[in-house]
Design a protein around this motif. Sequence first.
Motif, PDB file in Angstrom:
ATOM      1  N   ILE A 268       0.865  -1.180   0.000  1.00 15.09           N
ATOM      2  CA  ILE A 268       0.000   0.000   0.000  1.00 15.09           C
ATOM      3  C   ILE A 268       0.903   1.231   0.000  1.00 15.09           C
ATOM      4  N   PRO A 269       0.641   2.199  -0.874  1.00 12.67           N
ATOM      5  CA  PRO A 269       1.463   3.417  -0.866  1.00 12.67           C
ATOM      6  C   PRO A 269       1.343   4.163   0.458  1.00 12.67           C
ATOM      7  N   ALA A 270       2.283   5.087   0.672  1.00 12.28           N
ATOM      8  CA  ALA A 270       2.269   5.890   1.885  1.00 12.28           C
ATOM      9  C   ALA A 270       1.024   6.771   1.927  1.00 12.28           C
ATOM     10  N   THR A 271       0.465   6.934   3.126  1.00 11.15           N
ATOM     11  CA  THR A 271      -0.712   7.772   3.335  1.00 11.15           C
ATOM     12  C   THR A 271      -0.481   8.622   4.582  1.00 11.15           C
ATOM     13  N   PRO A 272      -1.332   9.618   4.809  1.00 14.18           N
ATOM     14  CA  PRO A 272      -1.295  10.315   6.099  1.00 14.18           C
ATOM     15  C   PRO A 272      -1.844   9.408   7.205  1.00 14.18           C
ATOM     16  N   GLN A 273      -1.969   9.957   8.402  1.00 14.05           N
ATOM     17  CA  GLN A 273      -2.506   9.191   9.514  1.00 14.05           C
ATOM     18  C   GLN A 273      -3.883   8.627   9.155  1.00 14.05           C
ATOM     19  N   TYR A 274      -4.178   7.422   9.653  1.00 13.99           N
ATOM     20  CA  TYR A 274      -5.411   6.739   9.285  1.00 13.99           C
ATOM     21  C   TYR A 274      -5.983   6.000  10.490  1.00 13.99           C
ATOM     22  N   ARG A 275      -7.249   5.685  10.398  1.00 12.94           N
ATOM     23  CA  ARG A 275      -7.925   4.816  11.371  1.00 12.94           C
ATOM     24  C   ARG A 275      -9.147   4.220  10.680  1.00 12.94           C
ATOM     25  N   ILE A 276      -9.197   2.896  10.562  1.00 10.42           N
ATOM     26  CA  ILE A 276     -10.325   2.222   9.933  1.00 10.42           C
ATOM     27  C   ILE A 276     -10.745   1.034  10.790  1.00 10.42           C
ATOM     28  N   SER A 277     -12.028   0.709  10.723  1.00  9.65           N
ATOM     29  CA  SER A 277     -12.559  -0.374  11.541  1.00  9.65           C
ATOM     30  C   SER A 277     -13.626  -1.108  10.749  1.00  9.65           C
ATOM     31  N   GLY A 278     -13.593  -2.456  10.818  1.00  7.84           N
ATOM     32  CA  GLY A 278     -14.565  -3.247  10.079  1.00  7.84           C
ATOM     33  C   GLY A 278     -14.640  -4.667  10.597  1.00  7.84           C
ATOM     34  N   ASN A 279     -15.395  -5.510   9.894  1.00  7.16           N
ATOM     35  CA  ASN A 279     -15.602  -6.902  10.290  1.00  7.16           C
ATOM     36  C   ASN A 279     -14.594  -7.807   9.590  1.00  7.16           C
ATOM     37  N   LEU A 280     -14.029  -8.749  10.342  1.00  7.82           N
ATOM     38  CA  LEU A 280     -13.039  -9.684   9.813  1.00  7.82           C
ATOM     39  C   LEU A 280     -13.604 -11.092   9.856  1.00  7.82           C
ATOM     40  N   ALA A 281     -13.503 -11.798   8.727  1.00  8.89           N
ATOM     41  CA  ALA A 281     -14.011 -13.170   8.655  1.00  8.89           C
ATOM     42  C   ALA A 281     -13.113 -13.986   7.734  1.00  8.89           C
ATOM     43  N   TYR A 282     -13.286 -15.296   7.798  1.00 13.28           N
ATOM     44  CA  TYR A 282     -12.483 -16.213   6.983  1.00 13.28           C
ATOM     45  C   TYR A 282     -13.396 -17.305   6.446  1.00 13.28           C
ATOM     46  N   ALA A 283     -13.322 -17.554   5.136  1.00 16.13           N
ATOM     47  CA  ALA A 283     -14.156 -18.599   4.542  1.00 16.13           C
ATOM     48  C   ALA A 283     -13.511 -19.097   3.264  1.00 16.13           C
ATOM     49  N   LYS A 284     -13.367 -20.418   3.165  1.00 14.02           N
ATOM     50  CA  LYS A 284     -12.857 -21.076   1.960  1.00 14.02           C
ATOM     51  C   LYS A 284     -11.517 -20.483   1.503  1.00 14.02           C
ATOM     52  N   GLY A 285     -10.646 -20.248   2.437  1.00 16.49           N
ATOM     53  CA  GLY A 285      -9.312 -19.753   2.102  1.00 16.49           C
ATOM     54  C   GLY A 285      -9.209 -18.255   1.937  1.00 16.49           C
ATOM     55  N   ASP A 286     -10.333 -17.524   2.012  1.00 12.88           N
ATOM     56  CA  ASP A 286     -10.327 -16.071   1.833  1.00 12.88           C
ATOM     57  C   ASP A 286     -10.464 -15.368   3.174  1.00 12.88           C
ATOM     58  N   ILE A 287      -9.686 -14.290   3.339  1.00  7.73           N
ATOM     59  CA  ILE A 287      -9.819 -13.407   4.494  1.00  7.73           C
ATOM     60  C   ILE A 287     -10.612 -12.188   4.042  1.00  7.73           C
ATOM     61  N   ASP A 288     -11.748 -11.948   4.684  1.00  4.97           N
ATOM     62  CA  ASP A 288     -12.640 -10.860   4.299  1.00  4.97           C
ATOM     63  C   ASP A 288     -12.620  -9.763   5.353  1.00  4.97           C
ATOM     64  N   PHE A 289     -12.357  -8.534   4.909  1.00  5.80           N
ATOM     65  CA  PHE A 289     -12.444  -7.355   5.758  1.00  5.80           C
ATOM     66  C   PHE A 289     -13.568  -6.508   5.170  1.00  5.80           C
TER      67      PHE A 289
END
Length: 707
Positions: A268-289
Amino acid sequence: MTRRGRISLIATAVPVVIIALLVIFWNWDWFIPIVDSRASASLGHKVTIKHLHVSLGRVTTVRADDVVVANPAHFPKAAPLASIHRLTVSLNIIDYIFHGRTVIPAIDLDGPVIDAVATPQKQTNYAFKPTRPAAKPAPPPQIGALTIEDGKVHFVDPALKADVHLAVHTEAATGIVAAQHQPSQIAATAKGTYNHQPITGTLTAGALLNLRNTTAPYPVDLALANGATHVTLVGTVQNPLHFAGANLRLTLAGASMADLYALTGIPIPATPQYRISGNLAYAKGDIDFTDFHGVVGDSDLEGNIRENPGAVLSDGKAKPVVHMDLTSHHVDLNDLGGFIATKPGGTHEPGISPAQRAAVAKSEATHANLLPDKPFNLPKLNAANIYLHYKADSIVGKSMPFDTLTANLTIVNGAINLHPVSFGIGTGRVSGDIALTPQPDKLIHAVATIDADNVNISKLMNATHVFKGGGLLQGKASLNATGNSIASWAGNGTGGLALYMTGGNLSDILVSLSGLEFGNALVAALGLPRQTDVHCFVGDFALNQGLFSTRTLLLDTGSSLVRGGGTVNLKTEAINYRIDSKPKHFSIGSLPAPINIGGTMKKPSIGPAKGPLIERGAAVVALGIVAAPLALIPTIQFGAKDPHVCQALVSEAETQSRDGRPGQAPLGTTPKAARALKVPGAKPAAKPHAPTLTTRQLNQQQLQRSH
């Protein structure tokens, strides 16, 4: 006593004596070689026990002291993989004898120490050889409780630049673990370095033995800080060993999203300060955010990310594959600077310290060039295949004329494709396709085509905070270059730029200043609503090995006829340009000397050509000595007859484009555009001669007519 009696007494006494001797001198350590052998064969590592103690009963307790699990053979000398001061295991013998079940009510680890080490040659001491499964595997043991006292883990991996110490123990359940009605929980704290950055963390989770329990959700509460990056993960997992049925809330915050590469493997390229929040799950080899929301600098960000960390590609190689669908309702283009290899954010960014603001300002002031020269990181670009769709509903930023942004980006095997990227400007749009392909020696081949369609001049002029205007601008640009930064592409690239506009108006100050009409410019500078009509604007520029030169530059307005010529060396950023303006009306207070533009792109110098200005200035002074009113005579211009060459220029460019003469045709000029460039009072282009004239010849003819 008879002989038979003596034999019977001896036969009875000997076993009693033997049993008595065994009771007196029995030592369970005699069985250590057997236990060591069986444990070593099971783990694939040499296991040794110093002492063994057994308390027999319905529930038999076995205690092993000073258990050591050695490193693999031929592993460099280091601390053993694991050691346990005291290992205590309870076994239900009755269940095993009568029911064939292995029931272990409790396991206690007192003072376990693990040293997990990887070498620079990528050898590890914690790799276990898989054992051959039995023809009829036995059911897994039933374990009641696992307790850990004063556990320590040391992890070292040069490839990850990691050296981390963990303290681990079990305790009475609290928080989300107690809410799951679990009696105990595992707690761990971490401290050390990861990716050459300090790392600290805390973990509270369900009991380790519940990791195999799929009937009850396994609770997790993790907080991690790696340098300026902070991660929290709170929630439950239905099947922890397969990370399935996750109901987790992931929050990421830090100084730059580029720092997440070490944790996620996603460049990911450089960015300014950040804060993100979401749901994390795993299914059939995939990580979902999914359904995440947050801020990056002064911009908001939301969307979904899906990563398959071990996807097998068509060539049989495994590589992370990432799909992103992102949206910003409000975005500041300054926050996207890292995507074009410039410093994101700026001194306006919230949350930075005065020292950081001073460092940013100093960097911007001391950098000699305007074009970004920071090289792109090719190894990171090749770390994953990325498919991104991004949409920005509203764009703000100082001197930013853009309103919206839509981009479809792919990074496949290090090659970047923007197909397309599109900026909305008022009712118009600037869109294009950009392809960046890795080359040897860390270079990138860049090919780009950009189209401008109905771009509102008022948006561009308002971005200058000085000039105003109106009208719709059309154009096309192309670039073909090889380098490793925007500056190197511009410095050796080839291509061109063509712009044209009919109708509309410009702030009169823009045209007046180009002719040094100080009187008119002063009126406009006072804020009076003075604007001049645009009959025609044509700009045709060529880029050849970094030299940006003018083939045609003509601005035909209601008040002046402006021509330009010269070059901009994009390799050195040196400017050598000249603008000539002829008023088309009676004007007093004008010194119509040509304007010379020199210096560099970052620090241009603008001023009148000295020769013509000195001549007219001397005449003003001489006449002023005789009589002050006569000093206005040299500044009076009676206007040049407008030749209306716009249509001829477009016709010429159109003919050259059909003839295929390289380096001559304005890009994207069509017959429809040529017809659109007709202005009132214009004469048709001469046939067949006008279309075959070169731009230089045509300009010379029109200049002669204007005199």
